[in-house]
Design a protein around this motif. Structure first.
Motif, PDB file in Angstrom:
ATOM      1  N   ARG A 451       0.829  -1.228  -0.055  1.00 23.83           N
ATOM      2  CA  ARG A 451       0.084   0.110  -0.145  1.00 23.83           C
ATOM      3  C   ARG A 451       0.774   1.138   0.141  1.00 23.83           C
ATOM      4  NH1 ARG A 451      -2.909   3.000   4.121  1.00 23.83           N
ATOM      5  NH2 ARG A 451      -1.631   1.688   5.494  1.00 23.83           N
ATOM      6  N   LEU A 452       1.841   1.371   0.904  1.00 23.93           N
ATOM      7  CA  LEU A 452       2.787   2.508   0.922  1.00 23.93           C
ATOM      8  C   LEU A 452       3.454   2.632  -0.432  1.00 23.93           C
ATOM      9  CD1 LEU A 452       4.195   2.275   4.777  1.00 23.93           C
ATOM     10  CD2 LEU A 452       2.516   4.106   3.492  1.00 23.93           C
ATOM     11  N   GLY A 453       4.071   1.493  -0.878  1.00 24.78           N
ATOM     12  CA  GLY A 453       4.611   1.237  -2.163  1.00 24.78           C
ATOM     13  C   GLY A 453       3.789   2.016  -3.385  1.00 24.78           C
ATOM     14  N   ARG A 454       2.426   1.817  -3.636  1.00 27.47           N
ATOM     15  CA  ARG A 454       1.608   2.455  -4.279  1.00 27.47           C
ATOM     16  C   ARG A 454       1.449   4.104  -3.984  1.00 27.47           C
ATOM     17  NH1 ARG A 454      -0.670  -0.931  -7.991  1.00 27.47           N
ATOM     18  NH2 ARG A 454      -0.272  -3.206  -7.475  1.00 27.47           N
ATOM     19  N   TRP A 455       1.199   4.232  -2.717  1.00 30.02           N
ATOM     20  CA  TRP A 455       1.180   5.647  -2.737  1.00 30.02           C
ATOM     21  C   TRP A 455       2.526   6.435  -3.101  1.00 30.02           C
ATOM     22  CZ3 TRP A 455      -1.840   9.403  -1.411  1.00 30.02           C
ATOM     23  CH2 TRP A 455      -3.341   9.006  -0.526  1.00 30.02           C
ATOM     24  N   ALA A 456       3.930   5.899  -2.719  1.00 28.85           N
ATOM     25  CA  ALA A 456       5.086   6.489  -3.011  1.00 28.85           C
ATOM     26  C   ALA A 456       4.970   6.599  -4.465  1.00 28.85           C
ATOM     27  CB  ALA A 456       6.229   5.558  -2.420  1.00 28.85           C
ATOM     28  N   PHE A 457       4.440   5.525  -5.153  1.00 30.28           N
ATOM     29  CA  PHE A 457       4.746   5.474  -6.780  1.00 30.28           C
ATOM     30  C   PHE A 457       3.997   6.716  -7.300  1.00 30.28           C
ATOM     31  CE2 PHE A 457       3.032   4.526 -10.907  1.00 30.28           C
ATOM     32  CZ  PHE A 457       4.089   4.570 -11.450  1.00 30.28           C
ATOM     33  N   TRP A 458       2.883   6.794  -6.897  1.00 31.94           N
ATOM     34  CA  TRP A 458       1.784   7.615  -7.444  1.00 31.94           C
ATOM     35  C   TRP A 458       2.211   9.122  -7.202  1.00 31.94           C
ATOM     36  CZ3 TRP A 458      -0.266   6.517 -11.943  1.00 31.94           C
ATOM     37  CH2 TRP A 458      -0.529   5.209 -12.080  1.00 31.94           C
ATOM     38  N   LEU A 459       2.826   9.386  -5.898  1.00 37.35           N
ATOM     39  CA  LEU A 459       3.253  10.640  -5.422  1.00 37.35           C
ATOM     40  C   LEU A 459       4.454  11.035  -6.362  1.00 37.35           C
ATOM     41  CD1 LEU A 459       2.873  10.737  -1.801  1.00 37.35           C
ATOM     42  CD2 LEU A 459       1.639  12.043  -3.088  1.00 37.35           C
ATOM     43  N   ILE A 460       5.375  10.050  -6.586  1.00 35.52           N
ATOM     44  CA  ILE A 460       6.618  10.468  -7.273  1.00 35.52           C
ATOM     45  C   ILE A 460       6.301  10.491  -8.807  1.00 35.52           C
ATOM     46  CG2 ILE A 460       8.917   9.692  -7.882  1.00 35.52           C
ATOM     47  CD1 ILE A 460       9.164   8.468  -5.017  1.00 35.52           C
TER      48      ILE A 460
END
Lengths: 861, 143
Positions: A451-460
């Protein structure tokens, strides 16, 4: 068996059956034996405890420190970028001063390139490559550790300068005369600090090339090795040819800074363009040195996601090797506006367009693999996909600016800033983060959060495009790079504001990623051993972690052994394969042949030690102290560094083994000692010297560059080097080389006394040769004109190498006297002879250039 | 050929395998061989760049001669690459085996794979040489 003056020839052939038969592999290993083997291996490979933890040299420890340090530098450089973006958010901002702004963008670029991107490749490879190859460790663990400590010391020194308002401020490519005339220690910090790190990079490249050539598991021929290993070889080779020109450039640059030798000063015959050439001969391959290893990570992830072998293996090898070569023909596209002849620009424009072909091929190979596979998208694949999209966009603008007339328009504008960030973020940052998510279970035996990985991806991903997409327009509207403020009303205001907002969204994404990396994960249940279902050897790792690397080194016969050989994992675990034990309590790994990976030798690898840290500290002092014009203590530190390295080599490398051969399992018996081309040390020397020769060639290139570009080279009536002395130097140095070669032959044939005499006379001749070379230029005044300056620079280069060669000859003499070097154990002498082959060649070239070229070049033109 | 090999997968002691080993064991192949074509490209590139610098900056050689000579050198480089590429194509031996991937750990697959890689590198090198040659045709003056 033949006899050499009383020294029997030791049979170092492979004995026993190879390759192993199915029956041999099917035979079970008794349970008690398995447990005893595990106990011994665990003990031998144990990580030191407590304070001594820092003496560890194993790739799993050094690799983690290395990646984390590079990542920390990246975050610091990222914060600098944020300050830059805040400064530029509104017109006529006065958050930071012009000088501080110059320091910030210089350090942002330098740190991202030298302290993050390149070291990150080395760090990741040190961490992962042994796993891909089922090697217990890299062949030279202490060299990795030495490289790491050099990197840490040099990196802290360089990046720390910004806190003292002393950072370099002339841009990351340090163009003279701006950088040569810059006040304060900034330029020196850049030159010496980064030269130091470049040396560490070359050390890592040597380690990685030898690792992928000689430490593959038995049976892993070149056509089935993981693509990552291909990329590592190509990139290692590129480092060898790309970094030395920059080191040579740094050498000339620092001579100008500290001794006022006018290499880049046009008033005294110098030429600032030489720096640009040397810098970009390094700088453009550098881009691919960063890009290829990251795309190599993608080549490991894509087949797992597609759940099928990679499509177009040979095509990807072609693209890696092809890109490696072509990337050396691009450097002038950074210099399109310097007034070179149009035809020359055409050559570089053409090469810049042709490099697109291999780069495109590998992306198409990935897409083809995904198209024909049964794709199961996971988090790493999301990052890869985002990276490829961004990289492709950056590649397309690259095709545009490779066209010289277009480049004339956008040169040094924000269009270039946008282009380079698209290529580097897409080509490096995203794939590396994909690799972190993919390999985290392998490295730490826990998983990162989906979940955090997806957040980080879309933010970056979103933040990146918000930040950098508008920059294309900002650039087309004429905003130049590196200005610290701009007036209102030029149409740049809102674009800059959007970019700044995007930059902070990227930062938010990285904050999420860092939290995911660092948050405690102790409560996590034990992860599956092969969480993504990969087919390559790293997923034979042990969960929970074991330090031995691999329980036993398998015999492989396909590209995806875990998919193709269902019994492999069980047999690896049972210790059915090679080197399942360490009866003598030594760290060992298997050395195999270059092409077909046939087992050749059991190599003892070195264990934990303080010596690599001490060597790094003294080497660091030797580079860092001259920044503050403290020369004698620096020389002392240099001597101590040499002493440390000699101590380390003497105690632990190439010593005659207690037993000449060992049983490695499956009935196979291998020698424990090798010298010459069969040994890893010889390969390391060969590769190092190739890099070193490139550096020397760059200095010689300087000589001919001046002759081509300057009408006053050599100036009329100039004093030349003394021809007689040069002839004497050539003869003496060649004699020293011949004696070294003779010593090797004499020693091999058992005539030890003769070998010792040769090894005693050779250094005397070498020193006399160096003295003659120095005497030939003593009457010149190098600060008066570039012609005497470059002659003296060549003398310094050859003289310093002669010094190293003399130490090596004396080392062998001492080894012979102490019984370390014998007719049957002559690896040191082989390596030293190899060094002297190169040394003799550079001495010849140097003497020819200094003594003969001026006579020919002065002829009426 | 490939189908036969597939069935033997993982059983290295089969007679067929021994025959292959014998056939290729004597061959001491070098990884460097696949770099010959790109090296030709590199030499050609350096030659073009160096000669044009001597002609345009140093003024040593008149430009028309430079162009003619370098165009001839381009032809020579292409011929050399064609030769390297042809030899690699023969080594790849795809017309006999029909095998485009060579994914197995046999001496024969390794041998053919290196041929395939060398062949592909010859193609890309030829493209590189042609690209490098284009400015010599198109541009008639230094400036």
């Amino acid at each position: 068996m033949s006899d050499r003056n009383g020294y029997p020839v030791i049979d170092r052939s492979r004995r026993g059956p190879y390759p192993p038969t199915e029956e041999m592999l099917a035979e079970p290993v008794p349970q008690e034996e398995q447990e005893a083997q595990q106990r011994r291996l665990r003990e031998v490979w144990a990580t030191p405890k407590g304070f001594r933890y820092w003496t560890a040299v194993n790739n799993t420890e050094v690799g983690v420190w290395y990646t984390m340090t590079a990542f920390a530098f990246m975050l610091m450089a990222g914060v600098m970028a944020l300050i830059i973006r805040v400064q530029l958010a509104v017109p006529e901002n006065d958050l930071v001063s012009a000088d501080r702004f110059n320091q910030l963008f210089t350090m942002h670029g330098s740190a991202m390139m030298f302290l993050f991107a390149v070291p990150m490749f080395e760090a990741i490879s040190i961490l992962l490559l042994p796993g891909f190859l089922s090697a217990r460790d890299m062949p030279f663990p202490r060299l990795s550790a030495f490289g790491y400590w050099c990197f840490l010391i040099g990196g802290v020194f360089v990046i720390g300068s910004i806190f003292f308002d002393a950072a370099p401020n002339s841009g990351w490519f340090m163009y003279p005369p701006l950088a040569t005339q810059a006040e304060g220690p900034g330029s020196d910090i850049w030159l010496l600090g980064l030269s130091f790190i470049e040396v560490a990079s070359i050390a890592a490249a040597v380690e990685l090339i030898v690792g992928s050539l000689k430490c593959r598991p038995p049976g892993m021929r070149v056509n089935i090795m993981p693509l990552y290993a291909w990329y590592v070889m190509v990139v290692g080779g590129m480092i060898l040819f790309a970094f030395p020109p920059l080191i040579a450039g740094d050498f000339l640059f620092e001579l100008e800074r500290s001794l006022d030798w006018p290499f880049f000063d046009p008033e005294r015959g110098g030429d600032p363009m030489l720096w640009q050439h040397l810098f970009w001969i390094f700088g453009h391959p550098e881009v691919y040195i960063i890009f290829l290893p990251s795309i190599a990570i993608a080549s490991m992830i894509v087949p797992t996601v597609a759940r099928r072998p990679i499509v177009g293996y040979s095509w990807i090898v072609l693209s890696a090797v092809g890109t490696g070569f072509l990337s050396f023909g691009l450097w002038v596209h950074h210099m399109f506006t310097t007034g070179l002849p149009n035809i020359s620009l055409g050559f570089f424009s053409a090469a810049s367009e042709s490099v697109v072909i291999p780069t495109g091929i590998q992306i198409f190979a990935f897409l083809a693999t995904l198209m024909v596979g049964r794709v199961k998208v996971n988090l790493p694949m999301l990052w890869i996909a985002g990276g490829l999209a961004i990289f492709t966009a950056g590649g397309l603008t690259g095709v545009m600016i490779a066209v010289a007339p277009f480049d004339f328009q956008v040169h040094d504008t924000y269009f270039i800033v946008a282009h380079l960030h698209y290529t580097l973020f897409g080509g490096m940052v995203f794939p590396v983060i994909a690799g972190v998510y993919y390999f985290f279970p392998f490295i730490r035996k826990v998983q990162l959060s989906e979940r955090l990985g997806r957040w980080a991806f879309w933010l970056i991903f979103a933040g990146f495009n918000i930040c950098f997409l508008p920059m294309h327009l900002t650039g087309l509207k004429g905003m130049p790079r590196r200005i610290y403020a701009y007036p209102e009303g030029l149409g740049w205001d809102w674009l800059n504001m959007i970019s700044t907002v995007g930059a902070f969204i990227i930062a938010a994404g990285f904050a999420v990623f860092v939290w995911d990396l660092l948050r405690p994960k102790g409560h996590q249940p034990q992860i599956p051993r092969n969480p993504w279902g990969g087919g390559t050897l790293e997923w034979t790792h042990d969960v929970p972690a074991e330090n031995w690397g691999v329980r036993s080194i398998p015999h492989v016969h396909s590209r995806y052994p875990l998919w193709d050989d269902p019994k492999l994992l069980e047999r690896v675990d049972a210790g059915r394969y090679y080197l399942p034990d360490s009866k003598q309590g030594q760290r060992e790994t298997l050395i195999t042949s270059v092409i077909d990976a046939e087992p050749m030798q059991v190599q003892k690898v070195t264990g934990p030690s303080w010596i690599s840290i001490w060597a790094a500290i003294f080497t660091g002092a030797c580079f860092i102290l001259p920044t503050f014009h403290i020369y004698w203590p620096a020389a002392g530190a240099g001597a101590l560094a040499v002493a440390c390295i000699i101590w380390w080599l003497w105690r632990d490398t190439a010593r005659p083994p207690e037993v000449e051969r060992k049983d490695v399992g499956l009935g196979l018996s291998l020698p424990t000692y090798a010298s010459g081309p069969a040994s890893v040390g010889w390969w390391a020397m060969w590769i190092t010297m190739l890099g070193d020769a490139t550096g020397f060639a760059s200095v010689i290139f300087g000589f001919f560059f001046y002759w081509t570009a300057r009408p006053d080279f050599p100036p009329e009536g100039a004093a030349h080097a003394d021809g007689l002395m040069i002839a004497a130097a050539a003869i003496l140095l060649l004699s020293s080389w011949a004696l070294t070669l003779g010593a090797r032959r004499l020693n091999w044939s058992g005539r030890i006394a003769g070998a010792r005499i040769a090894l005693g006379v050779a250094p005397v001749l070498a020193l006399l040769g160096a003295a003659a070379l120095a005497a030939s230029v003593l009457h010149l005044s190098p600060s008066s004109h570039v012609y005497p300056a470059i002659l003296c620079a060549v003398v310094i280069w050859v003289g310093a190498h002669t010094g190293v060669g003399v130490v090596m000859q004396l080392y062998c003499l001492a080894g012979s006297l102490a019984g370390k070097l014998t007719p049957n154990h002559d690896a040191d002498l082989h390596n030293v002879t190899l060094f002297w082959h190169f040394q003799a060649l550079s001495a010849l070239v140097a003497c020819a250039v200094m003594g003969l070229a001026p006579l020919l070049l002065e002829a009426p033109a | 050929m490939t189908a036969e090999n597939d069935t033997e997968h993982g059983q290295p002691a089969e007679p067929e395998k021994d025959r292959e080993l014998a056939e290729f064991a004597e061959e001491r192949e070098s990884l460097l061989r696949i770099t010959f074509a790109p090296l030709t490209w590199a030499l050609h590139f350096v030659l073009c760049y160096g000669t044009v610098s001597l002609a345009c900056i140093k003024g040593l050689i008149p430009l028309p001669y430079t162009r003619a000579g370098l165009i001839a050198a381009t032809g020579l480089a292409l011929a050399l690459i064609a030769l390297i590429g042809w030899r690699a194509f023969v080594q790849w031996d795809v017309r006999r085996t029909g095998d485009f991937t060579n994914p197995e750990g046999h001496a024969e697959h390794r041998h053919q794979f290196l041929g395939h890689a060398g062949f592909l590198l010859a193609i890309i090198s030829a493209i590189g040489v042609i690209y490098t040659g284009l400015p010599l045709f198109i541009l008639a003056s230094c400036k």
